[in-house]
Motif scaffolding. Structure first.
Motif, PDB file in Angstrom:
ATOM      1  N   PRO A  98       0.790  -1.236   0.000  1.00 32.41           N
ATOM      2  CA  PRO A  98       0.000   0.000   0.000  1.00 32.41           C
ATOM      3  C   PRO A  98       0.826   1.293   0.000  1.00 32.41           C
ATOM      4  CG  PRO A  98      -0.967  -1.579   1.509  1.00 32.41           C
ATOM      5  CD  PRO A  98       0.331  -2.170   1.055  1.00 32.41           C
ATOM      6  N   GLY A  99       2.058   1.253   0.532  1.00 30.08           N
ATOM      7  CA  GLY A  99       2.875   2.461   0.558  1.00 30.08           C
ATOM      8  C   GLY A  99       3.497   2.825  -0.777  1.00 30.08           C
ATOM      9  N   ASN A 100       3.332   1.970  -1.782  1.00 30.01           N
ATOM     10  CA  ASN A 100       3.901   2.244  -3.104  1.00 30.01           C
ATOM     11  C   ASN A 100       3.275   3.497  -3.730  1.00 30.01           C
ATOM     12  OD1 ASN A 100       5.487   1.450  -5.494  1.00 30.01           O
ATOM     13  ND2 ASN A 100       3.496   1.047  -6.428  1.00 30.01           N
ATOM     14  N   ASP A 101       4.051   4.193  -4.538  1.00 31.78           N
ATOM     15  CA  ASP A 101       3.570   5.416  -5.187  1.00 31.78           C
ATOM     16  C   ASP A 101       2.742   5.061  -6.433  1.00 31.78           C
ATOM     17  OD1 ASP A 101       3.116   7.941  -6.111  1.00 31.78           O
ATOM     18  OD2 ASP A 101       5.225   8.477  -6.419  1.00 31.78           O
ATOM     19  N   PHE A 102       1.529   4.563  -6.197  1.00 26.19           N
ATOM     20  CA  PHE A 102       0.650   4.206  -7.316  1.00 26.19           C
ATOM     21  C   PHE A 102       0.216   5.445  -8.100  1.00 26.19           C
ATOM     22  CE2 PHE A 102       0.108   0.282  -4.859  1.00 26.19           C
ATOM     23  CZ  PHE A 102       0.167  -0.671  -5.865  1.00 26.19           C
ATOM     24  N   ASN A 103       0.099   6.585  -7.430  1.00 25.97           N
ATOM     25  CA  ASN A 103      -0.305   7.806  -8.143  1.00 25.97           C
ATOM     26  C   ASN A 103       0.643   8.133  -9.287  1.00 25.97           C
ATOM     27  OD1 ASN A 103      -2.611   8.312  -6.676  1.00 25.97           O
ATOM     28  ND2 ASN A 103      -1.600   9.645  -5.199  1.00 25.97           N
ATOM     29  N   ASN A 104       1.923   7.904  -9.062  1.00 22.35           N
ATOM     30  CA  ASN A 104       2.919   8.137 -10.114  1.00 22.35           C
ATOM     31  C   ASN A 104       2.625   7.282 -11.336  1.00 22.35           C
ATOM     32  OD1 ASN A 104       5.643   7.326 -11.460  1.00 22.35           O
ATOM     33  ND2 ASN A 104       6.169   9.188 -10.314  1.00 22.35           N
ATOM     34  N   ILE A 105       2.218   6.036 -11.092  1.00 20.10           N
ATOM     35  CA  ILE A 105       1.886   5.130 -12.205  1.00 20.10           C
ATOM     36  C   ILE A 105       0.622   5.594 -12.910  1.00 20.10           C
ATOM     37  CG2 ILE A 105       1.334   2.752 -12.852  1.00 20.10           C
ATOM     38  CD1 ILE A 105       2.777   1.822 -10.328  1.00 20.10           C
ATOM     39  N   PHE A 106      -0.409   5.887 -12.137  1.00 21.48           N
ATOM     40  CA  PHE A 106      -1.693   6.249 -12.731  1.00 21.48           C
ATOM     41  C   PHE A 106      -1.594   7.505 -13.590  1.00 21.48           C
ATOM     42  CE2 PHE A 106      -3.667   4.163  -8.742  1.00 21.48           C
ATOM     43  CZ  PHE A 106      -3.541   2.913  -9.321  1.00 21.48           C
ATOM     44  N   LYS A 107      -0.766   8.455 -13.147  1.00 19.36           N
ATOM     45  CA  LYS A 107      -0.604   9.691 -13.913  1.00 19.36           C
ATOM     46  C   LYS A 107       0.027   9.449 -15.279  1.00 19.36           C
ATOM     47  CE  LYS A 107      -0.173  12.728  -9.874  1.00 19.36           C
ATOM     48  NZ  LYS A 107       0.766  13.549  -9.067  1.00 19.36           N
ATOM     49  N   SER A 108       0.784   8.360 -15.403  1.00 22.23           N
ATOM     50  CA  SER A 108       1.485   8.084 -16.659  1.00 22.23           C
ATOM     51  C   SER A 108       0.715   7.161 -17.594  1.00 22.23           C
ATOM     52  CB  SER A 108       2.851   7.460 -16.362  1.00 22.23           C
ATOM     53  OG  SER A 108       2.705   6.163 -15.806  1.00 22.23           O
ATOM     54  N   LEU A 109      -0.461   6.664 -17.165  1.00 20.02           N
ATOM     55  CA  LEU A 109      -1.157   5.638 -17.939  1.00 20.02           C
ATOM     56  C   LEU A 109      -1.619   6.124 -19.313  1.00 20.02           C
ATOM     57  CD1 LEU A 109      -3.321   3.664 -15.347  1.00 20.02           C
ATOM     58  CD2 LEU A 109      -1.198   2.968 -16.483  1.00 20.02           C
ATOM     59  N   GLU A 110      -2.175   7.306 -19.378  1.00 17.14           N
ATOM     60  CA  GLU A 110      -2.696   7.785 -20.657  1.00 17.14           C
ATOM     61  C   GLU A 110      -1.572   7.945 -21.673  1.00 17.14           C
ATOM     62  OE1 GLU A 110      -5.687   8.053 -23.032  1.00 17.14           O
ATOM     63  OE2 GLU A 110      -5.981   7.819 -20.866  1.00 17.14           O
ATOM     64  N   CYS A 111      -0.468   8.503 -21.215  1.00 15.99           N
ATOM     65  CA  CYS A 111       0.702   8.656 -22.093  1.00 15.99           C
ATOM     66  C   CYS A 111       1.240   7.288 -22.502  1.00 15.99           C
ATOM     67  CB  CYS A 111       1.775   9.461 -21.368  1.00 15.99           C
ATOM     68  SG  CYS A 111       3.263   9.765 -22.339  1.00 15.99           S
ATOM     69  N   PHE A 112       1.247   6.348 -21.569  1.00 22.09           N
ATOM     70  CA  PHE A 112       1.699   4.988 -21.859  1.00 22.09           C
ATOM     71  C   PHE A 112       0.854   4.345 -22.959  1.00 22.09           C
ATOM     72  CE2 PHE A 112       0.403   0.577 -20.894  1.00 22.09           C
ATOM     73  CZ  PHE A 112       1.580  -0.092 -21.210  1.00 22.09           C
ATOM     74  N   LYS A 113      -0.458   4.445 -22.849  1.00 23.35           N
ATOM     75  CA  LYS A 113      -1.347   3.841 -23.849  1.00 23.35           C
ATOM     76  C   LYS A 113      -1.165   4.494 -25.219  1.00 23.35           C
ATOM     77  CE  LYS A 113      -4.997   2.383 -20.624  1.00 23.35           C
ATOM     78  NZ  LYS A 113      -6.418   2.526 -20.244  1.00 23.35           N
ATOM     79  N   GLN A 114      -1.007   5.802 -25.248  1.00 25.84           N
ATOM     80  CA  GLN A 114      -0.821   6.505 -26.513  1.00 25.84           C
ATOM     81  C   GLN A 114       0.485   6.107 -27.179  1.00 25.84           C
ATOM     82  OE1 GLN A 114      -1.165  10.684 -25.602  1.00 25.84           O
ATOM     83  NE2 GLN A 114      -3.356  10.568 -25.113  1.00 25.84           N
ATOM     84  N   ASN A 115       1.538   6.041 -26.392  1.00 28.81           N
ATOM     85  CA  ASN A 115       2.840   5.652 -26.944  1.00 28.81           C
ATOM     86  C   ASN A 115       2.827   4.225 -27.470  1.00 28.81           C
ATOM     87  OD1 ASN A 115       3.943   8.139 -26.344  1.00 28.81           O
ATOM     88  ND2 ASN A 115       4.824   7.483 -24.402  1.00 28.81           N
ATOM     89  N   LEU A 116       2.177   3.345 -26.739  1.00 28.20           N
ATOM     90  CA  LEU A 116       2.111   1.947 -27.155  1.00 28.20           C
ATOM     91  C   LEU A 116       1.312   1.798 -28.443  1.00 28.20           C
ATOM     92  CD1 LEU A 116       3.005  -0.884 -26.339  1.00 28.20           C
ATOM     93  CD2 LEU A 116       0.935  -1.086 -24.967  1.00 28.20           C
ATOM     94  N   SER A 117       0.245   2.549 -28.563  1.00 32.39           N
ATOM     95  CA  SER A 117      -0.582   2.481 -29.770  1.00 32.39           C
ATOM     96  C   SER A 117       0.188   2.913 -31.008  1.00 32.39           C
ATOM     97  CB  SER A 117      -1.827   3.361 -29.602  1.00 32.39           C
ATOM     98  OG  SER A 117      -2.659   2.859 -28.575  1.00 32.39           O
ATOM     99  N   THR A 118       1.085   3.872 -30.846  1.00 35.03           N
ATOM    100  CA  THR A 118       1.873   4.338 -31.992  1.00 35.03           C
ATOM    101  C   THR A 118       3.029   3.394 -32.304  1.00 35.03           C
ATOM    102  OG1 THR A 118       3.255   5.736 -30.565  1.00 35.03           O
ATOM    103  CG2 THR A 118       1.296   6.736 -31.526  1.00 35.03           C
ATOM    104  N   ARG A 119       3.516   2.673 -31.303  1.00 37.38           N
ATOM    105  CA  ARG A 119       4.649   1.765 -31.518  1.00 37.38           C
ATOM    106  C   ARG A 119       4.227   0.466 -32.176  1.00 37.38           C
ATOM    107  NH1 ARG A 119       7.830   1.477 -25.891  1.00 37.38           N
ATOM    108  NH2 ARG A 119       8.764  -0.308 -26.972  1.00 37.38           N
ATOM    109  N   VAL A 120       2.973   0.053 -31.960  1.00 35.85           N
ATOM    110  CA  VAL A 120       2.490  -1.211 -32.512  1.00 35.85           C
ATOM    111  C   VAL A 120       1.683  -0.911 -33.775  1.00 35.85           C
ATOM    112  CG1 VAL A 120       1.075  -3.252 -32.100  1.00 35.85           C
ATOM    113  CG2 VAL A 120       2.418  -2.261 -30.223  1.00 35.85           C
ATOM    114  N   VAL A 121       2.188  -1.388 -34.892  1.00 38.79           N
ATOM    115  CA  VAL A 121       1.511  -1.147 -36.169  1.00 38.79           C
ATOM    116  C   VAL A 121       0.115  -1.769 -36.135  1.00 38.79           C
ATOM    117  CG1 VAL A 121       1.573  -1.563 -38.646  1.00 38.79           C
ATOM    118  CG2 VAL A 121       3.706  -1.129 -37.402  1.00 38.79           C
ATOM    119  N   GLY A 122      -0.884  -0.979 -36.462  1.00 43.17           N
ATOM    120  CA  GLY A 122      -2.259  -1.475 -36.458  1.00 43.17           C
ATOM    121  C   GLY A 122      -2.955  -1.309 -35.121  1.00 43.17           C
ATOM    122  N   GLY A 123      -2.232  -0.766 -34.128  1.00 48.66           N
ATOM    123  CA  GLY A 123      -2.840  -0.542 -32.824  1.00 48.66           C
ATOM    124  C   GLY A 123      -2.898  -1.800 -31.975  1.00 48.66           C
ATOM    125  N   ILE A 124      -3.500  -1.678 -30.798  1.00 51.18           N
ATOM    126  CA  ILE A 124      -3.578  -2.799 -29.863  1.00 51.18           C
ATOM    127  C   ILE A 124      -5.012  -3.008 -29.422  1.00 51.18           C
ATOM    128  CG2 ILE A 124      -1.242  -2.280 -29.016  1.00 51.18           C
ATOM    129  CD1 ILE A 124      -2.553  -1.129 -26.486  1.00 51.18           C
TER     130      ILE A 124
END
Length: 361
Positions: A98-124
């Motif tokens: 529970p003490g883990n900085d999950f907020n740091n992860i959650f804040k990066s999720l949208e950027c993560f999904k966008q980057n992954l979609s552009t890296r994988v041809v045809g999307g995911i």
């Protein structure tokens, strides 16, 4: 000490954060990529599920938290293209205490999904990501709900400080100078924890599900001062210097023990066989230099500082909870000079164990 509340990496993005001091852990994940690739291909080709559920246990925060998730999705999407198969929907569980900085992860999720979609041809395929703030030494998901489990650099952390280690005076963990009964106490706690971990994951994985685990280990049957515990012995040296100078009381050192156990490959294999739910497919042993913490900007003059920052990012919350915050800068200033001296004179490495398992029962 409430271990679950203080056993976590430094959060945020500051100088001493795990996010900025986890290059060594990233190096380890890069080395173990072929093992994960094989396991991922095996589980997906064998089942071709419409929904693919995976869990990363002990995910921490920062860039490494989504490293495996990105890699996993890229591999599956590559297989889908090869088979002309529709992409599955991904269900990703990110677990840590529970003490883990999950907020740091959650804040990066949208950027993560966008980057992954552009890296994988045809999307995911659609990707659903959730956090699980709890100990992995218990059941955390429903029966037969997972296809793949991953954990890197987490399972050498135990659920509690072992009992019966009062004689471990002057040491902050199991070390080359610890009495035999202290070694046995640490070992028996590891046995209980790792067996329970395997039992819990066996309940959560589907039949034929795969698991890849990486943890720090050792090559000998007993603790050795020139192996993985050495980095902690040197931190203990810095703390003991402060005892000699009257900055820290001796009983504070004697009552502080880190819940850390580095098993040998034979100890790890024995527990897997005893628990009985998994087939051991691969067990790889490899070394990583402490200097991997320094990244590409390697400089002998700053090696001690960078390795000290790595350890600080990992253990500072534990130290603060026991010794208080006032000593932290001083102890790590001393520690970096001790590290720099030893790294110039000696071979300094972590020995790592990576296992790939298949659930069979």
């Amino acid at each position: 000490m409430n271990l679950a509340s203080v056993l976590h990496m430094n959060g945020g993005i500051g100088e001493a954060s795990y996010a900025n001091n986890s290059l060594l852990q990233q190096k380890v994940m890069s080395i173990t990529k072929p093992i994960r690739d094989e396991a991922i291909r095996s589980i997906y080709n064998g089942k071709l599920p419409e929904n693919l559920a995976i869990a990363d246990l002990g995910c921490s925060s920062g860039p490494n938290a989504l490293f495996m998730t990105c890699e996993f999705i890229e591999i599956v999407e590559m297989i889908c293209r090869e088979l002309n198969h529709k992409s599955p929907e991904y269900i990703i569980f990110l677990n840590d205490l529970p003490g883990n900085d999950f907020n740091n992860i959650f804040k990066s999720l949208e950027c993560f999904k966008q980057n992954l979609s552009t890296r994988v041809v045809g999307g995911i395929g659609k990707c659903y990501i959730t956090g699980l703030p709890t100990s992995f030494y218990e059941r955390i998901l429903p029966t037969s709900s997972l296809h793949f489990v991953h954990s890197s650099y987490s399972l050498h952390w135990m659920s509690q400080v072992p009992k019966g280690i009062e004689k471990n005076k002057g040491n902050i963990c199991m070390s080359s100078t610890s009495p035999l009964d202290v070694h046995n106490s640490y070992y028996h706690q590891f046995q209980r924890d790792f067996s329970l971990f395997l039992k819990c994951r066996a309940g959560e994985l589907v039949e034929g599900g795969r698991m890849v685990l990486t943890l720090v280990g050792r090559s000998t049957s007993g603790p050795s001062s020139n192996e993985s515990y050495y980095v902690w012995e040197l931190l203990g040296e810095a703390l003991n210097d402060m005892v000699l100078e009257g900055i820290i009381k001796e009983d504070k050192i004697d009552s502080f023990n880190i819940p850390l156990y580095y098993p040998s490959s034979s100890e790890l294999q024995l527990e897997i066989e005893k628990e009985g739910s998994f087939t051991l497919n691969r067990l790889e042993v490899f070394e990583v230099s402490w200097k991997a913490a320094c990244g590409e900007e390697h400089n002998d003059n700053s090696d001690g500082f960078k390795v000290a920052q790595l350890i600080r990012a990992v253990v500072e919350p534990l130290l603060v909870s026991h010794f208080g915050e006032a000593i932290i800068d001083d102890v790590f200033h001393r520690y970096q000079h001790i590290l720099a001296d030893r790294m110039c004179k000696e071979k300094t490495v972590f020995l790592n164990l990576a296992v790939s398992l298949t659930k069979t029962t």
